[in-house]
Design an enzyme around this catalytic site. Sequence first.
Site, PDB file in Angstrom:
ATOM      1  N   SER A  45       0.586  -1.376   0.285  1.00  0.00           N
ATOM      2  CA  SER A  45       0.253   0.074   0.261  1.00  0.00           C
ATOM      3  C   SER A  45       0.813   1.303   0.226  1.00  0.00           C
ATOM      4  O   SER A  45       0.080   1.908  -0.207  1.00  0.00           O
ATOM      5  CB  SER A  45      -1.087   0.239   1.502  1.00  0.00           C
ATOM      6  OG  SER A  45      -1.031  -0.938   1.783  1.00  0.00           O
ATOM      7  N   GLU A  88      -4.138  -0.139  -8.845  1.00  0.00           N
ATOM      8  CA  GLU A  88      -3.398   1.214  -8.704  1.00  0.00           C
ATOM      9  C   GLU A  88      -2.344   0.363  -9.321  1.00  0.00           C
ATOM     10  O   GLU A  88      -1.632  -0.220  -8.716  1.00  0.00           O
ATOM     11  CB  GLU A  88      -3.131   2.105  -7.389  1.00  0.00           C
ATOM     12  CG  GLU A  88      -2.452   3.238  -6.866  1.00  0.00           C
ATOM     13  CD  GLU A  88      -2.439   3.897  -5.988  1.00  0.00           C
ATOM     14  OE1 GLU A  88      -2.278   3.130  -4.889  1.00  0.00           O
ATOM     15  OE2 GLU A  88      -2.319   4.820  -5.827  1.00  0.00           O
TER      16      GLU A  88
HETATM   17  N1  CAA Z   1     -15.865  -9.584   0.641  1.00  0.00           N
HETATM   18  C1  CAA Z   1     -16.708  -9.433  -0.203  1.00  0.00           C
HETATM   19  N2  CAA Z   1     -18.073  -8.742  -0.673  1.00  0.00           N
HETATM   20  C2  CAA Z   1     -18.253  -8.278   0.125  1.00  0.00           C
HETATM   21  C3  CAA Z   1     -17.268  -7.749   1.252  1.00  0.00           C
HETATM   22  C4  CAA Z   1     -15.703  -8.231   1.630  1.00  0.00           C
HETATM   23  N3  CAA Z   1     -15.294  -8.553   2.420  1.00  0.00           N
HETATM   24  N4  CAA Z   1     -17.436  -6.345   2.253  1.00  0.00           N
HETATM   25  C5  CAA Z   1     -19.130  -6.752   1.365  1.00  0.00           C
HETATM   26  N5  CAA Z   1     -19.227  -7.029   0.494  1.00  0.00           N
HETATM   27  C6  CAA Z   1     -20.480  -7.151   0.070  1.00  0.00           C
HETATM   28  C7  CAA Z   1     -21.549  -7.499   0.214  1.00  0.00           C
HETATM   29  O1  CAA Z   1     -21.515  -8.602  -0.338  1.00  0.00           O
HETATM   30  C8  CAA Z   1     -22.690  -6.352  -0.304  1.00  0.00           C
HETATM   31  O2  CAA Z   1     -22.819  -7.574  -1.809  1.00  0.00           O
HETATM   32  P1  CAA Z   1     -24.187  -7.892  -2.619  1.00  0.00           P
HETATM   33  O3  CAA Z   1     -24.262  -6.697  -3.277  1.00  0.00           O
HETATM   34  O4  CAA Z   1     -24.190  -9.525  -2.493  1.00  0.00           O
HETATM   35  O5  CAA Z   1     -25.635  -7.349  -1.608  1.00  0.00           O
HETATM   36  C9  CAA Z   1     -21.374  -5.467  -0.829  1.00  0.00           C
HETATM   37  O6  CAA Z   1     -20.845  -5.660  -0.405  1.00  0.00           O
HETATM   38  C10 CAA Z   1     -22.477  -4.174  -0.042  1.00  0.00           C
HETATM   39  O7  CAA Z   1     -21.811  -4.762   0.820  1.00  0.00           O
HETATM   40  P2  CAA Z   1     -22.719  -4.528   2.327  1.00  0.00           P
HETATM   41  O8  CAA Z   1     -24.468  -4.370   1.894  1.00  0.00           O
HETATM   42  O9  CAA Z   1     -22.811  -5.340   3.428  1.00  0.00           O
HETATM   43  O10 CAA Z   1     -22.526  -2.818   2.617  1.00  0.00           O
HETATM   44  P3  CAA Z   1     -22.133  -1.494   2.106  1.00  0.00           P
HETATM   45  O11 CAA Z   1     -23.336  -1.304   1.324  1.00  0.00           O
HETATM   46  O12 CAA Z   1     -21.411  -0.178   3.373  1.00  0.00           O
HETATM   47  O13 CAA Z   1     -20.894  -1.840   1.170  1.00  0.00           O
HETATM   48  C11 CAA Z   1     -18.649  -1.611   1.416  1.00  0.00           C
HETATM   49  C12 CAA Z   1     -19.626  -1.913   1.848  1.00  0.00           C
HETATM   50  C13 CAA Z   1     -18.327  -2.377  -0.354  1.00  0.00           C
HETATM   51  C14 CAA Z   1     -17.383  -2.180   2.064  1.00  0.00           C
HETATM   52  C15 CAA Z   1     -18.181   0.014   0.960  1.00  0.00           C
HETATM   53  O14 CAA Z   1     -18.941   0.851   2.887  1.00  0.00           O
HETATM   54  C16 CAA Z   1     -17.719   0.692   0.899  1.00  0.00           C
HETATM   55  O15 CAA Z   1     -17.531   0.654  -0.070  1.00  0.00           O
HETATM   56  N6  CAA Z   1     -16.599   1.172   1.282  1.00  0.00           N
HETATM   57  C17 CAA Z   1     -15.489   2.372   1.549  1.00  0.00           C
HETATM   58  C18 CAA Z   1     -14.367   0.496   1.242  1.00  0.00           C
HETATM   59  C19 CAA Z   1     -13.116   1.259   0.764  1.00  0.00           C
HETATM   60  O16 CAA Z   1     -13.068   3.138   0.677  1.00  0.00           O
HETATM   61  N7  CAA Z   1     -12.184   0.802   0.426  1.00  0.00           N
HETATM   62  C20 CAA Z   1     -11.037   1.348   0.253  1.00  0.00           C
HETATM   63  C21 CAA Z   1     -10.443   1.247   1.402  1.00  0.00           C
HETATM   64  S1  CAA Z   1      -8.416   1.497   1.424  1.00  0.00           S
HETATM   65  C22 CAA Z   1      -7.348   0.236   0.734  1.00  0.00           C
HETATM   66  O17 CAA Z   1      -7.340  -1.149   0.685  1.00  0.00           O
HETATM   67  C23 CAA Z   1      -5.954   0.334   0.290  1.00  0.00           C
HETATM   68  C24 CAA Z   1      -4.939   0.729   1.773  1.00  0.00           C
HETATM   69  O18 CAA Z   1      -4.322   0.017   1.117  1.00  0.00           O
HETATM   70  C25 CAA Z   1      -5.248   0.454   2.991  1.00  0.00           C
END
Ligand code: CAA
Length: 286
Positions: free
Chosen positions: A120, A154
């Site tokens: 990252s 990325e």
């Molecule tokens: N694995 C697989 N699928 C997942 C999951 C996981 N860990 N978490 C959620 N999902 C899926 C759910 O199953 C759901 O799928 P369906 O369409 O089948 O319902 C979908 O994603 C949406 O999930 P939820 O309905 O439970 O909840 P939500 O609508 O709040 O979405 C989220 C959850 C996708 C995590 C959303 O909150 C989100 O986009 N959050 C921001 C995530 C983000 O910013 N990530 C980047 C982090 S930075 C990084 O990773 C890089 C780094 O270097 C640190």
Amino acid sequence: MSDVNVITVIGAGTMGSGIAITAAMAGVEVCQVDVDQAQLDRAKAYHAKTLSRNVEKERMTPAEADEATARICYCTDHARAGDSAFAIEAATENEALKKTIFGQMVDTYSDDCVLATNTSSISITSIGDSVEAARDRVIGMHFFNPVPVMKLVEVIVSPATSDDVKARTIALSERMGKTPIAANDFPGFVSNRVLMPMINEAFHAWNDGVADPESIDGIMKLGCAFPMGPLRLADLIGLDVCRDIMLVLHEGLGHPEKYAPCTKLVELVEAGHLGNKTGRGVYDYS
Ligand code: CAA
């Protein structure tokens, strides 16, 4: 450029297991490697859950889910390494460890294998320099959590990365249903250079008593249209990962006032409260 048929993913934690299932669902055979059998077992359970969710949502048939399951092998060593055209390292965010793993990758994989890291924030140039003769094959392939859901990869090249390796990384990202976007090799690249100071600032706001975590997250969700607030997101990413990325920014960019990890974040990490993966971080998930 031929299609990649077999890849190895080294590390079966949150990111490595997410990369593996995403590749398997895209029709790629995956060797999921981890030295820890318990971590492999957790990855296998996560893969089963993700596939059954997709079947439930009628995004794939039960037969397709079975095929995806059959594409992943779980190994505590590099048993199928010889077949891999592409290896993605997704181990702990620690430069010395990654360099050790890259040394093993060079010794194990074919001379043509792309050596990608899901780091990252750690310098791709520095990882490449540690395996000098193979540094043209070293590239950053940075996925986002949760990997099956987040669209971005990325792609970070060092000055030594070959154009062919960059093209193969872009092709694999697209095959996995992702949108690759290139960034240059600076500490934190683009994503964490911008995201992590915001998360760190949310910890400062909590520490200073500006508001409690629920209010900080509620304000940022509703006021800025974020899918989740910065403290909740920190728990999802892992507080140890957030702290480590701040340290990379701190060491790489200077400006201690700007990039030093907030004491509140450091205290939680030192108490073992790392977020979702330990059941407790800023919030309690038990
Ligand atoms: N694995 C697989 N699928 C997942 C999951 C996981 N860990 N978490 C959620 N999902 C899926 C759910 O199953 C759901 O799928 P369906 O369409 O089948 O319902 C979908 O994603 C949406 O999930 P939820 O309905 O439970 O909840 P939500 O609508 O709040 O979405 C989220 C959850 C996708 C995590 C959303 O909150 C989100 O986009 N959050 C921001 C995530 C983000 O910013 N990530 C980047 C982090 S930075 C990084 O990773 C890089 C780094 O270097 C640190």
